[in-house]
Design an enzyme around this catalytic site. Structure first.
Site, PDB file in Angstrom:
ATOM      1  N   ASP A  35       0.847  -1.194   0.000  1.00 31.42           N
ATOM      2  CA  ASP A  35       0.000   0.000   0.000  1.00 31.42           C
ATOM      3  C   ASP A  35       0.885   1.249   0.000  1.00 31.42           C
ATOM      4  O   ASP A  35       1.898   1.305   0.700  1.00 31.42           O
ATOM      5  CB  ASP A  35      -0.908  -0.004   1.243  1.00 31.42           C
ATOM      6  N   ILE A  36       0.504   2.224  -0.793  1.00 32.43           N
ATOM      7  CA  ILE A  36       1.316   3.436  -0.948  1.00 32.43           C
ATOM      8  C   ILE A  36       1.265   4.318   0.305  1.00 32.43           C
ATOM      9  O   ILE A  36       2.189   5.102   0.550  1.00 32.43           O
ATOM     10  CB  ILE A  36       0.855   4.207  -2.213  1.00 32.43           C
ATOM     11  N   ASN A  97     -12.950  -3.256   2.379  1.00 32.67           N
ATOM     12  CA  ASN A  97     -13.940  -2.191   2.439  1.00 32.67           C
ATOM     13  C   ASN A  97     -14.814  -2.251   1.189  1.00 32.67           C
ATOM     14  O   ASN A  97     -14.321  -2.582   0.106  1.00 32.67           O
ATOM     15  CB  ASN A  97     -13.246  -0.833   2.518  1.00 32.67           C
ATOM     16  N   GLN A 104     -14.885   2.653   1.113  1.00 35.36           N
ATOM     17  CA  GLN A 104     -13.989   2.183   0.058  1.00 35.36           C
ATOM     18  C   GLN A 104     -13.535   3.370  -0.783  1.00 35.36           C
ATOM     19  O   GLN A 104     -14.357   4.154  -1.261  1.00 35.36           O
ATOM     20  CB  GLN A 104     -14.726   1.164  -0.821  1.00 35.36           C
ATOM     21  N   HIS A 110     -10.095  -5.137  -3.254  1.00 39.58           N
ATOM     22  CA  HIS A 110      -8.774  -5.377  -2.671  1.00 39.58           C
ATOM     23  C   HIS A 110      -8.958  -5.800  -1.231  1.00 39.58           C
ATOM     24  O   HIS A 110      -9.888  -5.355  -0.549  1.00 39.58           O
ATOM     25  CB  HIS A 110      -7.892  -4.133  -2.754  1.00 39.58           C
ATOM     26  N   HIS A 112      -6.919  -5.703   2.337  1.00 36.77           N
ATOM     27  CA  HIS A 112      -5.769  -5.142   3.046  1.00 36.77           C
ATOM     28  C   HIS A 112      -5.235  -6.223   3.993  1.00 36.77           C
ATOM     29  O   HIS A 112      -6.006  -6.779   4.781  1.00 36.77           O
ATOM     30  CB  HIS A 112      -6.185  -3.962   3.930  1.00 36.77           C
TER      31      HIS A 112
END
Ligand code: AMP
Length: 126
Positions: A35-36, A97, A104, A110, A112
């Protein structure tokens, strides 16, 4: 009501190679990357390559092969990160989410996978 998928979402661009990602794992039907904006020391996202918005969309419309590959990819990511509690790892939290109430942000399914610290309560109090 049919699911509507926006092919311009950021994860679709990652899948098309239009923007980079810090890849953790790639399988036939899935991609995993860091994750960024990590919310924990370890924060990896696993996404299906198919155009699915949410988990319910995926669960209802994806093929058995895609669903099996997604489930296995999550396991492989946990293994690769060394976070499996049954194997001496510290454990993790997995979150998906969906939509407005799920808050979301990116409309491509996706999950997490977060670890490296205790995650606290499941949801903030109302
Ligand atoms: P969600 O709120 O469940 O939709 O989470 C979307 C997640 O995607 C957030 O944690 C973002 O930090 C992450 N994210 C957004 N853009 C990127 C990107 N280009 N590469 C990696 N992660 C991203």
């Amino acid at each position: 009501m049919a699911y509507s998928y926006d092919p311009q979402n950021i994860f679709a661009k990652i899948l098309r190679g239009e923007i980079p990602c810090d890849k953790v794992l790639e399988t036939e039907h899935c991609l995993a990357f860091h994750d960024i904006r990590p919310q924990a020391p370890t924060h990896v996202l696993v996404i299906p390559k198919g155009a699915y918005v949410t988990y319910d969309h995926f669960a209802l419309e994806a093929s058995d092969a895609e669903i099996a590959d997604f489930a296995r990819a999550v396991g492989q990511v946990c293994q690769q990160l060394g976070i499996q509690p049954g194997e001496g790892g510290p454990g993790y939290r997995a979150i998906m989410n969906a939509g407005d109430h799920g808050m979301q942000e990116v409309p491509h399914l996706h999950i997490h996978i977060m670890s490296g610290r205790k995650m606290g309560h499941l949801v903030a109090p109302a």
